[in-house]
Design a protein around this motif. Structure first.
Motif, PDB file in Angstrom:
ATOM      1  N   MET A   1       0.850  -1.180   0.000  1.00 33.59           N
ATOM      2  CA  MET A   1       0.000   0.000   0.000  1.00 33.59           C
ATOM      3  C   MET A   1       0.896   1.244   0.000  1.00 33.59           C
ATOM      4  O   MET A   1       1.945   1.244   0.641  1.00 33.59           O
ATOM      5  N   ALA A   2       0.454   2.281  -0.660  1.00 32.06           N
ATOM      6  CA  ALA A   2       1.235   3.514  -0.741  1.00 32.06           C
ATOM      7  C   ALA A   2       1.536   4.084   0.644  1.00 32.06           C
ATOM      8  O   ALA A   2       2.599   4.657   0.867  1.00 32.06           O
ATOM      9  N   LYS A   3       0.611   3.889   1.580  1.00 36.70           N
ATOM     10  CA  LYS A   3       0.802   4.467   2.918  1.00 36.70           C
ATOM     11  C   LYS A   3       2.041   3.904   3.625  1.00 36.70           C
ATOM     12  O   LYS A   3       2.602   4.568   4.484  1.00 36.70           O
ATOM     13  N   ILE A   4       2.470   2.731   3.240  1.00 38.77           N
ATOM     14  CA  ILE A   4       3.686   2.153   3.843  1.00 38.77           C
ATOM     15  C   ILE A   4       4.904   2.983   3.462  1.00 38.77           C
ATOM     16  O   ILE A   4       5.803   3.191   4.279  1.00 38.77           O
ATOM     17  N   ASN A   5       4.950   3.473   2.245  1.00 35.98           N
ATOM     18  CA  ASN A   5       6.069   4.314   1.824  1.00 35.98           C
ATOM     19  C   ASN A   5       5.916   5.744   2.315  1.00 35.98           C
ATOM     20  O   ASN A   5       6.879   6.345   2.783  1.00 35.98           O
ATOM     21  N   THR A   6       4.725   6.288   2.213  1.00 39.12           N
ATOM     22  CA  THR A   6       4.537   7.684   2.598  1.00 39.12           C
ATOM     23  C   THR A   6       4.554   7.881   4.113  1.00 39.12           C
ATOM     24  O   THR A   6       4.965   8.937   4.588  1.00 39.12           O
ATOM     25  N   ASP A   7       4.119   6.868   4.866  1.00 42.27           N
ATOM     26  CA  ASP A   7       4.062   6.968   6.332  1.00 42.27           C
ATOM     27  C   ASP A   7       4.955   5.925   7.001  1.00 42.27           C
ATOM     28  O   ASP A   7       4.628   5.413   8.068  1.00 42.27           O
ATOM     29  N   LYS A   8       6.092   5.628   6.394  1.00 45.29           N
ATOM     30  CA  LYS A   8       6.964   4.556   6.892  1.00 45.29           C
ATOM     31  C   LYS A   8       7.374   4.755   8.355  1.00 45.29           C
ATOM     32  O   LYS A   8       7.305   3.820   9.154  1.00 45.29           O
ATOM     33  N   ASP A   9       7.803   5.945   8.715  1.00 43.89           N
ATOM     34  CA  ASP A   9       8.215   6.196  10.100  1.00 43.89           C
ATOM     35  C   ASP A   9       7.055   6.024  11.070  1.00 43.89           C
ATOM     36  O   ASP A   9       7.225   5.508  12.175  1.00 43.89           O
ATOM     37  N   PHE A  10       5.866   6.443  10.661  1.00 46.23           N
ATOM     38  CA  PHE A  10       4.671   6.273  11.476  1.00 46.23           C
ATOM     39  C   PHE A  10       4.444   4.793  11.776  1.00 46.23           C
ATOM     40  O   PHE A  10       4.229   4.407  12.922  1.00 46.23           O
ATOM     41  N   TYR A  11       4.499   3.955  10.744  1.00 41.98           N
ATOM     42  CA  TYR A  11       4.289   2.510  10.929  1.00 41.98           C
ATOM     43  C   TYR A  11       5.409   1.876  11.744  1.00 41.98           C
ATOM     44  O   TYR A  11       5.167   0.993  12.567  1.00 41.98           O
ATOM     45  N   LYS A  12       6.636   2.322  11.548  1.00 39.42           N
ATOM     46  CA  LYS A  12       7.761   1.778  12.321  1.00 39.42           C
ATOM     47  C   LYS A  12       7.622   2.114  13.807  1.00 39.42           C
ATOM     48  O   LYS A  12       8.070   1.354  14.650  1.00 39.42           O
ATOM     49  N   ASN A  13       7.000   3.249  14.113  1.00 34.40           N
ATOM     50  CA  ASN A  13       6.781   3.617  15.512  1.00 34.40           C
ATOM     51  C   ASN A  13       5.637   2.827  16.140  1.00 34.40           C
ATOM     52  O   ASN A  13       5.635   2.589  17.339  1.00 34.40           O
ATOM     53  N   LEU A  14       4.658   2.436  15.336  1.00 32.02           N
ATOM     54  CA  LEU A  14       3.498   1.718  15.861  1.00 32.02           C
ATOM     55  C   LEU A  14       3.706   0.216  15.951  1.00 32.02           C
ATOM     56  O   LEU A  14       3.161  -0.430  16.846  1.00 32.02           O
ATOM     57  N   TYR A  15       4.459  -0.348  15.023  1.00 33.08           N
ATOM     58  CA  TYR A  15       4.580  -1.811  14.907  1.00 33.08           C
ATOM     59  C   TYR A  15       6.039  -2.244  14.940  1.00 33.08           C
ATOM     60  O   TYR A  15       6.927  -1.509  14.512  1.00 33.08           O
ATOM     61  N   ASP A  16       6.251  -3.455  15.424  1.00 33.49           N
ATOM     62  CA  ASP A  16       7.602  -4.008  15.437  1.00 33.49           C
ATOM     63  C   ASP A  16       8.036  -4.467  14.047  1.00 33.49           C
ATOM     64  O   ASP A  16       9.222  -4.503  13.762  1.00 33.49           O
ATOM     65  N   ASP A  17       7.073  -4.821  13.215  1.00 30.20           N
ATOM     66  CA  ASP A  17       7.398  -5.230  11.857  1.00 30.20           C
ATOM     67  C   ASP A  17       6.165  -5.084  10.977  1.00 30.20           C
ATOM     68  O   ASP A  17       5.031  -5.106  11.457  1.00 30.20           O
ATOM     69  N   ILE A  18       6.405  -4.934   9.686  1.00 27.95           N
ATOM     70  CA  ILE A  18       5.356  -4.869   8.678  1.00 27.95           C
ATOM     71  C   ILE A  18       5.505  -6.117   7.820  1.00 27.95           C
ATOM     72  O   ILE A  18       6.576  -6.367   7.267  1.00 27.95           O
ATOM     73  N   ILE A  19       4.440  -6.905   7.724  1.00 28.51           N
ATOM     74  CA  ILE A  19       4.481  -8.151   6.963  1.00 28.51           C
ATOM     75  C   ILE A  19       3.490  -8.061   5.804  1.00 28.51           C
ATOM     76  O   ILE A  19       2.335  -7.696   5.998  1.00 28.51           O
ATOM     77  N   ILE A  20       3.968  -8.410   4.622  1.00 27.64           N
ATOM     78  CA  ILE A  20       3.109  -8.589   3.447  1.00 27.64           C
ATOM     79  C   ILE A  20       3.415 -10.005   2.965  1.00 27.64           C
ATOM     80  O   ILE A  20       4.449 -10.241   2.355  1.00 27.64           O
ATOM     81  N   PRO A  21       2.554 -10.958   3.289  1.00 26.23           N
ATOM     82  CA  PRO A  21       2.861 -12.368   2.992  1.00 26.23           C
ATOM     83  C   PRO A  21       3.083 -12.621   1.498  1.00 26.23           C
ATOM     84  O   PRO A  21       2.303 -12.180   0.654  1.00 26.23           O
ATOM     85  N   MET A  22       4.158 -13.321   1.186  1.00 26.33           N
ATOM     86  CA  MET A  22       4.460 -13.679  -0.206  1.00 26.33           C
ATOM     87  C   MET A  22       3.341 -14.519  -0.812  1.00 26.33           C
ATOM     88  O   MET A  22       3.085 -14.439  -2.005  1.00 26.33           O
ATOM     89  N   GLU A  23       2.683 -15.319   0.010  1.00 24.54           N
ATOM     90  CA  GLU A  23       1.598 -16.178  -0.478  1.00 24.54           C
ATOM     91  C   GLU A  23       0.446 -15.382  -1.084  1.00 24.54           C
ATOM     92  O   GLU A  23      -0.374 -15.923  -1.816  1.00 24.54           O
TER      93      GLU A  23
END
Length: 155
Positions: A75-97
């Motif tokens: 999702m675009a928000k992962i790139n535009t709000d990357k620091d925001f997500y890094k502060n909220l979560y320990d990791d961001i997962i997008i399953p390869m499956e």
């Protein structure tokens, strides 16, 4: 390690949901020393659950508690709000499956991916239709431990 995820309708109408989420998380934290919580980060209930996990992390620094966001696709928000997500979560997962899943089915497939990796489901499902209901039914078929807060809270 114990794993847990959340499923709830987009909107939350009960006033006591937040305290009930905290109580459910605290009960799970009594079972081990290491935990992973998966959040789909969609809707009010997911956001409440993620906030409760962050509170539990502060309350229990002696425990190994990880909060992961699992997205159905990039999702675009992962790139535009990357620091925001890094502060909220320990990791961001997008399953390869899910890489070849059509976007209309990707959320359902992501929910199944999370359930398959979880021991517990904390739910807030009060309707018998929709994505949260489908996820609850799948978790039930997979014999996961389910805490459905809607069963104990008045609507």
């Amino acid at each position: 390690m114990i794993s847990c995820t959340f499923a709830g309708h987009w909107e939350v109408y009960s006033r006591n949901v937040e305290s009930s989420i905290e109580f459910a998380i605290e009960s799970i934290l009594k079972k081990d020393n290491s935990f992973v919580f998966y959040s789909g980060d969609m809707g009010e209930f997911d956001k409440m659950c993620s906030a409760a996990v962050r509170t539990a992390k502060r309350r229990h620094p002696e425990l190994d508690i990880k909060l992961m966001v699992v997205l159905p696709y990039m999702m675009a928000k992962i790139n535009t709000d990357k620091d925001f997500y890094k502060n909220l979560y320990d990791d961001i997962i997008i399953p390869m499956e899910l890489s070849d899943a059509h976007y209309k089915s990707a959320i359902t497939k992501r929910n199944r991916w999370i359930i398959d990796r979880s021991d517990f489901l904390i739910a807030y499902v009060y309707r018998d239709f929709g994505g949260a209901y489908t996820t609850l039914k799948y978790a039930n078929r997979m014999n996961k431990e389910i805490i459905n807060l809607a069963d104990t809270l008045k609507q």
